[in-house]
Design a protein around this motif. Structure first.
Motif, PDB file in Angstrom:
ATOM      1  N   VAL A  47     -46.679   5.020 -49.211  1.00 33.46           N
ATOM      2  CA  VAL A  47     -47.627   5.041 -48.095  1.00 33.46           C
ATOM      3  C   VAL A  47     -47.111   5.899 -46.946  1.00 33.46           C
ATOM      4  CG1 VAL A  47     -48.873   3.626 -46.412  1.00 33.46           C
ATOM      5  CG2 VAL A  47     -48.536   2.774 -48.730  1.00 33.46           C
ATOM      6  N   THR A  48     -45.824   5.815 -46.650  1.00 38.03           N
ATOM      7  CA  THR A  48     -45.261   6.567 -45.528  1.00 38.03           C
ATOM      8  C   THR A  48     -45.411   8.068 -45.740  1.00 38.03           C
ATOM      9  OG1 THR A  48     -43.701   4.784 -45.062  1.00 38.03           O
ATOM     10  CG2 THR A  48     -43.183   6.949 -44.139  1.00 38.03           C
ATOM     11  N   CYS A  49     -45.031   8.544 -46.905  1.00 35.03           N
ATOM     12  CA  CYS A  49     -45.150   9.975 -47.196  1.00 35.03           C
ATOM     13  C   CYS A  49     -46.613  10.396 -47.307  1.00 35.03           C
ATOM     14  CB  CYS A  49     -44.405  10.338 -48.474  1.00 35.03           C
ATOM     15  SG  CYS A  49     -42.615  10.352 -48.247  1.00 35.03           S
ATOM     16  N   ALA A  50     -47.435   9.536 -47.875  1.00 35.91           N
ATOM     17  CA  ALA A  50     -48.864   9.840 -47.968  1.00 35.91           C
ATOM     18  C   ALA A  50     -49.469   9.964 -46.578  1.00 35.91           C
ATOM     19  CB  ALA A  50     -49.581   8.762 -48.776  1.00 35.91           C
ATOM     20  N   PHE A  51     -49.093   9.071 -45.676  1.00 36.42           N
ATOM     21  CA  PHE A  51     -49.592   9.138 -44.301  1.00 36.42           C
ATOM     22  C   PHE A  51     -49.196  10.465 -43.659  1.00 36.42           C
ATOM     23  CE2 PHE A  51     -48.580   8.752 -39.795  1.00 36.42           C
ATOM     24  CZ  PHE A  51     -49.850   8.508 -39.282  1.00 36.42           C
ATOM     25  N   ARG A  52     -47.920  10.829 -43.773  1.00 33.14           N
ATOM     26  CA  ARG A  52     -47.452  12.087 -43.163  1.00 33.14           C
ATOM     27  C   ARG A  52     -48.205  13.287 -43.716  1.00 33.14           C
ATOM     28  NH1 ARG A  52     -41.695  11.482 -44.379  1.00 33.14           N
ATOM     29  NH2 ARG A  52     -41.417   9.377 -43.658  1.00 33.14           N
ATOM     30  N   ALA A  53     -48.373  13.327 -45.021  1.00 34.31           N
ATOM     31  CA  ALA A  53     -49.060  14.459 -45.644  1.00 34.31           C
ATOM     32  C   ALA A  53     -50.534  14.494 -45.249  1.00 34.31           C
ATOM     33  CB  ALA A  53     -48.907  14.398 -47.160  1.00 34.31           C
ATOM     34  N   LYS A  58     -54.803  16.908 -42.080  1.00 31.45           N
ATOM     35  CA  LYS A  58     -55.844  16.728 -41.057  1.00 31.45           C
ATOM     36  C   LYS A  58     -55.674  17.767 -39.946  1.00 31.45           C
ATOM     37  CE  LYS A  58     -55.790  13.652 -37.645  1.00 31.45           C
ATOM     38  NZ  LYS A  58     -55.840  12.399 -36.879  1.00 31.45           N
ATOM     39  N   GLY A  59     -54.443  17.956 -39.489  1.00 32.95           N
ATOM     40  CA  GLY A  59     -54.174  18.926 -38.433  1.00 32.95           C
ATOM     41  C   GLY A  59     -54.455  20.350 -38.858  1.00 32.95           C
ATOM     42  N   VAL A  60     -54.060  20.691 -40.064  1.00 35.92           N
ATOM     43  CA  VAL A  60     -54.318  22.035 -40.586  1.00 35.92           C
ATOM     44  C   VAL A  60     -55.817  22.291 -40.671  1.00 35.92           C
ATOM     45  CG1 VAL A  60     -54.125  23.473 -42.660  1.00 35.92           C
ATOM     46  CG2 VAL A  60     -52.129  22.213 -41.830  1.00 35.92           C
ATOM     47  N   CYS A  61     -56.549  21.311 -41.181  1.00 32.43           N
ATOM     48  CA  CYS A  61     -57.999  21.459 -41.299  1.00 32.43           C
ATOM     49  C   CYS A  61     -58.663  21.584 -39.927  1.00 32.43           C
ATOM     50  CB  CYS A  61     -58.597  20.281 -42.070  1.00 32.43           C
ATOM     51  SG  CYS A  61     -58.125  20.264 -43.802  1.00 32.43           S
ATOM     52  N   ALA A  62     -58.171  20.856 -38.954  1.00 30.24           N
ATOM     53  CA  ALA A  62     -58.710  20.956 -37.598  1.00 30.24           C
ATOM     54  C   ALA A  62     -58.447  22.344 -37.034  1.00 30.24           C
ATOM     55  CB  ALA A  62     -58.094  19.887 -36.697  1.00 30.24           C
ATOM     56  N   ALA A  73     -59.895  13.841 -44.170  1.00 26.54           N
ATOM     57  CA  ALA A  73     -58.448  13.654 -44.027  1.00 26.54           C
ATOM     58  C   ALA A  73     -58.139  12.679 -42.902  1.00 26.54           C
ATOM     59  CB  ALA A  73     -57.750  14.987 -43.788  1.00 26.54           C
ATOM     60  N   GLY A  74     -58.922  12.718 -41.841  1.00 21.69           N
ATOM     61  CA  GLY A  74     -58.737  11.788 -40.723  1.00 21.69           C
ATOM     62  C   GLY A  74     -59.007  10.353 -41.125  1.00 21.69           C
ATOM     63  N   GLN A  75     -60.055  10.142 -41.893  1.00 16.96           N
ATOM     64  CA  GLN A  75     -60.363   8.790 -42.365  1.00 16.96           C
ATOM     65  C   GLN A  75     -59.248   8.268 -43.268  1.00 16.96           C
ATOM     66  OE1 GLN A  75     -64.161   9.301 -44.245  1.00 16.96           O
ATOM     67  NE2 GLN A  75     -65.262   9.435 -42.312  1.00 16.96           N
ATOM     68  N   LEU A  76     -58.765   9.132 -44.152  1.00 16.37           N
ATOM     69  CA  LEU A  76     -57.671   8.731 -45.037  1.00 16.37           C
ATOM     70  C   LEU A  76     -56.416   8.436 -44.230  1.00 16.37           C
ATOM     71  CD1 LEU A  76     -56.604   8.278 -47.903  1.00 16.37           C
ATOM     72  CD2 LEU A  76     -56.096  10.737 -48.002  1.00 16.37           C
ATOM     73  N   THR A  77     -56.127   9.264 -43.250  1.00 14.80           N
ATOM     74  CA  THR A  77     -54.962   9.061 -42.387  1.00 14.80           C
ATOM     75  C   THR A  77     -55.014   7.696 -41.721  1.00 14.80           C
ATOM     76  OG1 THR A  77     -54.726  11.426 -41.967  1.00 14.80           O
ATOM     77  CG2 THR A  77     -53.729   9.956 -40.364  1.00 14.80           C
ATOM     78  N   GLU A  78     -56.163   7.335 -41.209  1.00 17.50           N
ATOM     79  CA  GLU A  78     -56.281   6.050 -40.509  1.00 17.50           C
ATOM     80  C   GLU A  78     -56.117   4.870 -41.455  1.00 17.50           C
ATOM     81  OE1 GLU A  78     -55.988   5.750 -37.250  1.00 17.50           O
ATOM     82  OE2 GLU A  78     -55.783   7.921 -37.416  1.00 17.50           O
TER      83      GLU A  78
END
Length: 110
Positions: A47-53, A58-62, A73-78
């Motif tokens: 989960v930790t690495c998945a969150f970071r990725a 999300k940032g790259v896409c933004a 990506a934002g929904q998945l991040t949250e």
């Protein structure tokens, strides 16, 4: 490409300073391994690495103006921020599909 991928080309061109720069960053995205890291972390239950990725993606896409991918990506991040993979499978599947579509569109630029 931006119309197909659900993005904002005009805003991205303005933000990055020209179409040539946008195209260069798109090529860099095509060679980036962030999504592969996300897939591996999801598969491994990390989960930790998945969150970071997911957060990085999300940032790259933004920054590149891919609104649809940024939202997914934002929904998945949250969801991952909560520290669990529970409920992430449908969003990851959607993100995977959208990302593959984007990479296919980028490949057409060559």
């Amino acid at each position: 490409l931006y119309r197909e991928a659900g993005g904002d080309l005009a805003g991205t061109v303005a933000r990055l300073g020209g179409e040539e720069r946008v195209e260069r960053f798109l090529q860099l995205l095509a060679g980036d391994d962030t999504f592969a890291m996300l897939r591996a972390a999801m598969s491994a239950g990390d989960v930790t690495c998945a969150f970071r990725a997911a957060h990085t993606l999300k940032g790259v896409c933004a920054n590149l103006g891919f609104t649809r991918l940024w939202e997914t990506a934002g929904q998945l991040t949250e969801l991952l921020r909560a520290g669990t993979l529970e409920g992430t499978e449908p969003l990851f599947a959607k993100l995977s599909e959208e990302y593959a579509h984007l990479l296919g569109q980028i490949a057409l630029l060559d």
